[in-house]
Design a protein around this motif. Structure first.
Motif, PDB file in Angstrom:
ATOM      1  N   LYS A 193     -17.042  -5.131  -0.932  1.00 54.41           N
ATOM      2  CA  LYS A 193     -16.204  -6.228  -1.437  1.00 54.41           C
ATOM      3  C   LYS A 193     -16.331  -6.416  -2.941  1.00 54.41           C
ATOM      4  O   LYS A 193     -15.358  -6.748  -3.615  1.00 54.41           O
ATOM      5  N   ARG A 194     -17.518  -6.197  -3.488  1.00 55.51           N
ATOM      6  CA  ARG A 194     -17.689  -6.367  -4.934  1.00 55.51           C
ATOM      7  C   ARG A 194     -16.916  -5.313  -5.712  1.00 55.51           C
ATOM      8  O   ARG A 194     -16.317  -5.604  -6.745  1.00 55.51           O
ATOM      9  N   HIS A 195     -16.914  -4.091  -5.219  1.00 53.73           N
ATOM     10  CA  HIS A 195     -16.155  -3.027  -5.883  1.00 53.73           C
ATOM     11  C   HIS A 195     -14.656  -3.299  -5.796  1.00 53.73           C
ATOM     12  O   HIS A 195     -13.920  -3.084  -6.759  1.00 53.73           O
ATOM     13  N   THR A 196     -14.212  -3.773  -4.629  1.00 53.48           N
ATOM     14  CA  THR A 196     -12.800  -4.109  -4.456  1.00 53.48           C
ATOM     15  C   THR A 196     -12.421  -5.255  -5.378  1.00 53.48           C
ATOM     16  O   THR A 196     -11.377  -5.204  -6.039  1.00 53.48           O
ATOM     17  N   ALA A 197     -13.248  -6.296  -5.437  1.00 53.50           N
ATOM     18  CA  ALA A 197     -12.962  -7.425  -6.321  1.00 53.50           C
ATOM     19  C   ALA A 197     -12.927  -6.971  -7.779  1.00 53.50           C
ATOM     20  O   ALA A 197     -12.043  -7.378  -8.545  1.00 53.50           O
ATOM     21  N   ALA A 198     -13.855  -6.120  -8.174  1.00 51.90           N
ATOM     22  CA  ALA A 198     -13.866  -5.613  -9.549  1.00 51.90           C
ATOM     23  C   ALA A 198     -12.601  -4.818  -9.837  1.00 51.90           C
ATOM     24  O   ALA A 198     -12.008  -4.943 -10.915  1.00 51.90           O
ATOM     25  N   SER A 199     -12.166  -4.021  -8.880  1.00 51.95           N
ATOM     26  CA  SER A 199     -10.962  -3.211  -9.056  1.00 51.95           C
ATOM     27  C   SER A 199      -9.726  -4.097  -9.218  1.00 51.95           C
ATOM     28  O   SER A 199      -8.925  -3.916 -10.141  1.00 51.95           O
ATOM     29  N   VAL A 200      -9.569  -5.069  -8.332  1.00 52.83           N
ATOM     30  CA  VAL A 200      -8.389  -5.942  -8.363  1.00 52.83           C
ATOM     31  C   VAL A 200      -8.410  -6.836  -9.603  1.00 52.83           C
ATOM     32  O   VAL A 200      -7.389  -7.002 -10.279  1.00 52.83           O
ATOM     33  N   LEU A 201      -9.564  -7.403  -9.923  1.00 52.44           N
ATOM     34  CA  LEU A 201      -9.641  -8.279 -11.093  1.00 52.44           C
ATOM     35  C   LEU A 201      -9.445  -7.511 -12.400  1.00 52.44           C
ATOM     36  O   LEU A 201      -8.838  -8.034 -13.346  1.00 52.44           O
ATOM     37  N   THR A 202      -9.917  -6.291 -12.465  1.00 57.31           N
ATOM     38  CA  THR A 202      -9.680  -5.469 -13.655  1.00 57.31           C
ATOM     39  C   THR A 202      -8.200  -5.148 -13.793  1.00 57.31           C
ATOM     40  O   THR A 202      -7.649  -5.164 -14.902  1.00 57.31           O
ATOM     41  N   LEU A 203      -7.545  -4.878 -12.672  1.00 55.53           N
ATOM     42  CA  LEU A 203      -6.108  -4.641 -12.693  1.00 55.53           C
ATOM     43  C   LEU A 203      -5.365  -5.876 -13.206  1.00 55.53           C
ATOM     44  O   LEU A 203      -4.503  -5.775 -14.082  1.00 55.53           O
ATOM     45  N   ILE A 204      -5.702  -7.039 -12.672  1.00 56.60           N
ATOM     46  CA  ILE A 204      -5.052  -8.278 -13.109  1.00 56.60           C
ATOM     47  C   ILE A 204      -5.319  -8.512 -14.594  1.00 56.60           C
ATOM     48  O   ILE A 204      -4.414  -8.878 -15.348  1.00 56.60           O
ATOM     49  N   ALA A 245       5.510   2.129 -14.400  1.00 57.33           N
ATOM     50  CA  ALA A 245       4.613   3.277 -14.221  1.00 57.33           C
ATOM     51  C   ALA A 245       3.228   2.973 -14.756  1.00 57.33           C
ATOM     52  O   ALA A 245       2.215   3.357 -14.160  1.00 57.33           O
ATOM     53  N   LEU A 246       3.157   2.254 -15.868  1.00 54.70           N
ATOM     54  CA  LEU A 246       1.873   1.858 -16.433  1.00 54.70           C
ATOM     55  C   LEU A 246       1.086   0.991 -15.455  1.00 54.70           C
ATOM     56  O   LEU A 246      -0.110   1.212 -15.238  1.00 54.70           O
ATOM     57  N   ALA A 247       1.748   0.014 -14.839  1.00 56.21           N
ATOM     58  CA  ALA A 247       1.070  -0.864 -13.886  1.00 56.21           C
ATOM     59  C   ALA A 247       0.600  -0.084 -12.655  1.00 56.21           C
ATOM     60  O   ALA A 247      -0.524  -0.260 -12.176  1.00 56.21           O
ATOM     61  N   PHE A 248       1.466   0.801 -12.133  1.00 53.84           N
ATOM     62  CA  PHE A 248       1.104   1.605 -10.966  1.00 53.84           C
ATOM     63  C   PHE A 248      -0.109   2.484 -11.269  1.00 53.84           C
ATOM     64  O   PHE A 248      -1.071   2.530 -10.504  1.00 53.84           O
ATOM     65  N   MET A 249      -0.053   3.182 -12.394  1.00 49.42           N
ATOM     66  CA  MET A 249      -1.154   4.088 -12.745  1.00 49.42           C
ATOM     67  C   MET A 249      -2.433   3.323 -13.100  1.00 49.42           C
ATOM     68  O   MET A 249      -3.529   3.826 -12.867  1.00 49.42           O
ATOM     69  N   ALA A 250      -2.294   2.118 -13.637  1.00 47.38           N
ATOM     70  CA  ALA A 250      -3.484   1.298 -13.899  1.00 47.38           C
ATOM     71  C   ALA A 250      -4.175   0.985 -12.580  1.00 47.38           C
ATOM     72  O   ALA A 250      -5.397   1.122 -12.459  1.00 47.38           O
ATOM     73  N   GLY A 251      -3.405   0.569 -11.571  1.00 50.88           N
ATOM     74  CA  GLY A 251      -3.997   0.283 -10.263  1.00 50.88           C
ATOM     75  C   GLY A 251      -4.649   1.500  -9.652  1.00 50.88           C
ATOM     76  O   GLY A 251      -5.758   1.447  -9.123  1.00 50.88           O
ATOM     77  N   TYR A 252      -3.973   2.637  -9.728  1.00 48.19           N
ATOM     78  CA  TYR A 252      -4.495   3.886  -9.164  1.00 48.19           C
ATOM     79  C   TYR A 252      -5.785   4.300  -9.872  1.00 48.19           C
ATOM     80  O   TYR A 252      -6.800   4.577  -9.239  1.00 48.19           O
ATOM     81  N   ASN A 253      -5.749   4.335 -11.201  1.00 51.40           N
ATOM     82  CA  ASN A 253      -6.904   4.819 -11.965  1.00 51.40           C
ATOM     83  C   ASN A 253      -8.085   3.858 -11.930  1.00 51.40           C
ATOM     84  O   ASN A 253      -9.239   4.296 -11.863  1.00 51.40           O
ATOM     85  N   ILE A 254      -7.817   2.570 -11.981  1.00 52.95           N
ATOM     86  CA  ILE A 254      -8.910   1.601 -11.913  1.00 52.95           C
ATOM     87  C   ILE A 254      -9.600   1.701 -10.555  1.00 52.95           C
ATOM     88  O   ILE A 254     -10.822   1.703 -10.465  1.00 52.95           O
ATOM     89  N   ASP A 255      -8.811   1.800  -9.485  1.00 51.55           N
ATOM     90  CA  ASP A 255      -9.413   1.929  -8.158  1.00 51.55           C
ATOM     91  C   ASP A 255     -10.196   3.230  -8.042  1.00 51.55           C
ATOM     92  O   ASP A 255     -11.272   3.266  -7.457  1.00 51.55           O
ATOM     93  N   SER A 256      -9.677   4.274  -8.621  1.00 57.53           N
ATOM     94  CA  SER A 256     -10.363   5.562  -8.600  1.00 57.53           C
ATOM     95  C   SER A 256     -11.721   5.480  -9.311  1.00 57.53           C
ATOM     96  O   SER A 256     -12.701   6.072  -8.858  1.00 57.53           O
ATOM     97  N   ALA A 257     -11.777   4.748 -10.387  1.00 63.31           N
ATOM     98  CA  ALA A 257     -13.017   4.638 -11.165  1.00 63.31           C
ATOM     99  C   ALA A 257     -14.003   3.656 -10.563  1.00 63.31           C
ATOM    100  O   ALA A 257     -15.223   3.868 -10.663  1.00 63.31           O
ATOM    101  N   VAL A 258     -13.532   2.588  -9.940  1.00 58.61           N
ATOM    102  CA  VAL A 258     -14.411   1.482  -9.572  1.00 58.61           C
ATOM    103  C   VAL A 258     -14.717   1.405  -8.086  1.00 58.61           C
ATOM    104  O   VAL A 258     -15.862   1.180  -7.690  1.00 58.61           O
TER     105      VAL A 258
END
Length: 90
Positions: free
Chosen positions: A38-49, A69-82
């Motif tokens: 849950k902490r990784h998911t929260a970090a991913s979503v909050l970083t995206l926001i 495209a920027l927003a989509f790739m931000a979500g994809y890449n942030i989740d990939s990293a975090v």
């Protein structure tokens, strides 16, 4: 419009899980993927926001193909990293 970009980012997060699932890197469901760490998911979503809010803080933002495209790739890449799935717990 900010909400649209956040939703596109969340779609990118889902696309990252789907890629992992289809490649056999993750056997869990999407909800298990989100809820196991849950902490990784929260970090991913909050970083995206935060990245979408930061985009709006820079100046006037229009909904174009490039910003979508920027927003989509931000979500994809942030989740990939975090984020981590259940099989990454070992």
């Amino acid at each position: 419009m900010m909400m649209i970009l956040i939703l596109l980012g969340l779609l990118g997060l889902f696309a990252h899980w789907a890629k992992r699932h289809w490649r056999g890197q993750s056997e869990c469901s999407f909800t298990d993927y989100l809820l196991t760490h849950k902490r990784h998911t929260a970090a991913s979503v909050l970083t995206l926001i935060g990245s979408v809010v930061g985009l709006f803080a820079v100046g006037d933002v229009e909904l174009t193909q490039q910003t979508a495209a920027l927003a989509f790739m931000a979500g994809y890449n942030i989740d990939s990293a975090v984020n981590k799935g259940p099989e990454d717990s070992a």
